[in-house]
Design a protein around this motif. Structure first.
Motif, PDB file in Angstrom:
ATOM      1  N   GLY A  32      19.379  -3.260  -1.724  1.00 36.68           N
ATOM      2  CA  GLY A  32      18.404  -4.308  -1.566  1.00 36.68           C
ATOM      3  C   GLY A  32      18.481  -4.816  -0.139  1.00 36.68           C
ATOM      4  N   MET A  33      17.353  -5.143   0.454  1.00 40.22           N
ATOM      5  CA  MET A  33      17.318  -5.539   1.854  1.00 40.22           C
ATOM      6  C   MET A  33      16.727  -6.935   1.980  1.00 40.22           C
ATOM      7  SD  MET A  33      18.694  -3.041   3.418  1.00 40.22           S
ATOM      8  CE  MET A  33      18.364  -3.590   5.088  1.00 40.22           C
ATOM      9  N   GLY A  34      17.436  -7.776   2.709  1.00 41.63           N
ATOM     10  CA  GLY A  34      16.979  -9.141   2.893  1.00 41.63           C
ATOM     11  C   GLY A  34      16.797  -9.496   4.353  1.00 41.63           C
ATOM     12  N   TRP A  35      15.969 -10.511   4.572  1.00 45.95           N
ATOM     13  CA  TRP A  35      15.820 -11.118   5.888  1.00 45.95           C
ATOM     14  C   TRP A  35      16.254 -12.571   5.787  1.00 45.95           C
ATOM     15  CZ3 TRP A  35      14.842  -8.747  10.425  1.00 45.95           C
ATOM     16  CH2 TRP A  35      14.247  -7.480  10.394  1.00 45.95           C
ATOM     17  N   PHE A  36      17.008 -12.996   6.759  1.00 44.83           N
ATOM     18  CA  PHE A  36      17.468 -14.374   6.862  1.00 44.83           C
ATOM     19  C   PHE A  36      17.180 -14.863   8.273  1.00 44.83           C
ATOM     20  CE2 PHE A  36      20.015 -14.888   2.968  1.00 44.83           C
ATOM     21  CZ  PHE A  36      20.059 -13.573   2.537  1.00 44.83           C
ATOM     22  N   ARG A  37      17.246 -16.167   8.454  1.00 41.09           N
ATOM     23  CA  ARG A  37      17.061 -16.710   9.797  1.00 41.09           C
ATOM     24  C   ARG A  37      17.997 -17.893  10.007  1.00 41.09           C
ATOM     25  NH1 ARG A  37      10.852 -19.038   9.099  1.00 41.09           N
ATOM     26  NH2 ARG A  37      11.349 -20.827   7.755  1.00 41.09           N
ATOM     27  N   ARG A  44      22.372 -20.616   7.945  1.00 46.73           N
ATOM     28  CA  ARG A  44      21.479 -19.471   7.801  1.00 46.73           C
ATOM     29  C   ARG A  44      20.687 -19.637   6.511  1.00 46.73           C
ATOM     30  NH1 ARG A  44      24.681 -14.215   8.825  1.00 46.73           N
ATOM     31  NH2 ARG A  44      25.782 -14.954   6.947  1.00 46.73           N
ATOM     32  N   GLU A  45      19.395 -19.346   6.564  1.00 52.14           N
ATOM     33  CA  GLU A  45      18.567 -19.530   5.382  1.00 52.14           C
ATOM     34  C   GLU A  45      17.858 -18.237   4.993  1.00 52.14           C
ATOM     35  OE1 GLU A  45      15.200 -22.132   5.630  1.00 52.14           O
ATOM     36  OE2 GLU A  45      14.553 -21.381   7.579  1.00 52.14           O
ATOM     37  N   PHE A  46      17.666 -18.093   3.705  1.00 47.37           N
ATOM     38  CA  PHE A  46      16.973 -16.949   3.137  1.00 47.37           C
ATOM     39  C   PHE A  46      15.504 -16.981   3.520  1.00 47.37           C
ATOM     40  CE2 PHE A  46      15.626 -13.875   0.086  1.00 47.37           C
ATOM     41  CZ  PHE A  46      14.480 -14.390  -0.505  1.00 47.37           C
ATOM     42  N   VAL A  47      14.958 -15.795   3.838  1.00 50.05           N
ATOM     43  CA  VAL A  47      13.535 -15.674   4.156  1.00 50.05           C
ATOM     44  C   VAL A  47      12.825 -14.800   3.129  1.00 50.05           C
ATOM     45  CG1 VAL A  47      11.851 -14.865   5.851  1.00 50.05           C
ATOM     46  CG2 VAL A  47      13.942 -16.004   6.626  1.00 50.05           C
ATOM     47  N   VAL A  63       7.693 -19.511   3.623  1.00 47.12           N
ATOM     48  CA  VAL A  63       7.022 -18.364   4.247  1.00 47.12           C
ATOM     49  C   VAL A  63       6.079 -17.653   3.283  1.00 47.12           C
ATOM     50  CG1 VAL A  63       9.033 -18.037   5.736  1.00 47.12           C
ATOM     51  CG2 VAL A  63       8.765 -16.607   3.699  1.00 47.12           C
ATOM     52  N   LYS A  64       6.080 -18.058   2.035  1.00 51.32           N
ATOM     53  CA  LYS A  64       5.253 -17.387   1.031  1.00 51.32           C
ATOM     54  C   LYS A  64       3.794 -17.446   1.431  1.00 51.32           C
ATOM     55  CE  LYS A  64       7.123 -17.842  -2.898  1.00 51.32           C
ATOM     56  NZ  LYS A  64       7.612 -18.392  -4.205  1.00 51.32           N
ATOM     57  N   GLY A  65       3.127 -16.299   1.345  1.00 52.54           N
ATOM     58  CA  GLY A  65       1.726 -16.227   1.721  1.00 52.54           C
ATOM     59  C   GLY A  65       1.500 -15.924   3.188  1.00 52.54           C
ATOM     60  N   ARG A  66       2.546 -16.023   3.999  1.00 52.45           N
ATOM     61  CA  ARG A  66       2.432 -15.732   5.430  1.00 52.45           C
ATOM     62  C   ARG A  66       3.248 -14.504   5.830  1.00 52.45           C
ATOM     63  NH1 ARG A  66       4.462 -19.177   9.051  1.00 52.45           N
ATOM     64  NH2 ARG A  66       6.066 -20.016   7.649  1.00 52.45           N
ATOM     65  N   PHE A  67       4.385 -14.313   5.191  1.00 58.21           N
ATOM     66  CA  PHE A  67       5.270 -13.196   5.521  1.00 58.21           C
ATOM     67  C   PHE A  67       5.213 -12.150   4.411  1.00 58.21           C
ATOM     68  CE2 PHE A  67       8.619 -15.640   8.286  1.00 58.21           C
ATOM     69  CZ  PHE A  67       7.584 -16.134   9.056  1.00 58.21           C
ATOM     70  N   THR A  68       5.387 -10.887   4.795  1.00 58.83           N
ATOM     71  CA  THR A  68       5.421  -9.790   3.840  1.00 58.83           C
ATOM     72  C   THR A  68       6.584  -8.866   4.181  1.00 58.83           C
ATOM     73  OG1 THR A  68       3.015  -9.855   3.565  1.00 58.83           O
ATOM     74  CG2 THR A  68       4.164  -7.879   2.807  1.00 58.83           C
TER      75      THR A  68
END
Length: 123
Positions: A32-37, A44-47, A63-68
């Motif tokens: 599974g692959m995640g992005w955090f910032r 650090r927060e989950f994206v 970020v829902k609706g803006r990031f994919t």
């Protein structure tokens, strides 16, 4: 697994960027692959996350609706398409791998991390 994030940069508010995270090794499809910032001085927060199968995706409300998020197992790469960027999206973005992960949000679930790529959104 070694991860290399790229694609960050400076963009005006309302603009778009696509981050990429290239993984080494032949077992990318098992992760599974995640992005955090992370912003300096903050946790650090989950994206976003995509499951190892690609069938499940999850996003932070901010970020829902803006990031994919998407993945291409043939290229050992996960992407984060970021649209309608806001100044508050400014951060260092990290990709991470979670063995047979589905939709984990806690960063402690991830075994491998990339080096981070800076995203700066100007107002």
């Amino acid at each position: 697994v070694q991860l290399q994030a790229s694609g960050g940069g400076l963009v005006q508010a309302g603009g778009s960027l696509r981050l990429s995270c290239a993984a080494s090794g032949r077992t990318f499809s098992r992760y599974g692959m995640g992005w955090f910032r992370q912003v300096p001085g903050k946790e650090r927060e989950f994206v976003a996350v995509v499951s190892w199968s690609g069938g499940t995706k999850d996003y932070a409300d901010s970020v829902k609706g803006r990031f994919t998020i998407s993945r291409d197992n043939a290229k050992n790469t996960v992407y984060l398409q970021m649209n309608s960027l806001k100044p508050e999206d400014t951060a260092v973005y990290y990709c991470a791998a979670d063995y047979y992960g589905t939709r984990a949000r806690p960063d402690t679930s991830y075994e491998y991390w990339g080096q981070g790529t800076q995203v700066t959104v100007s107002s």
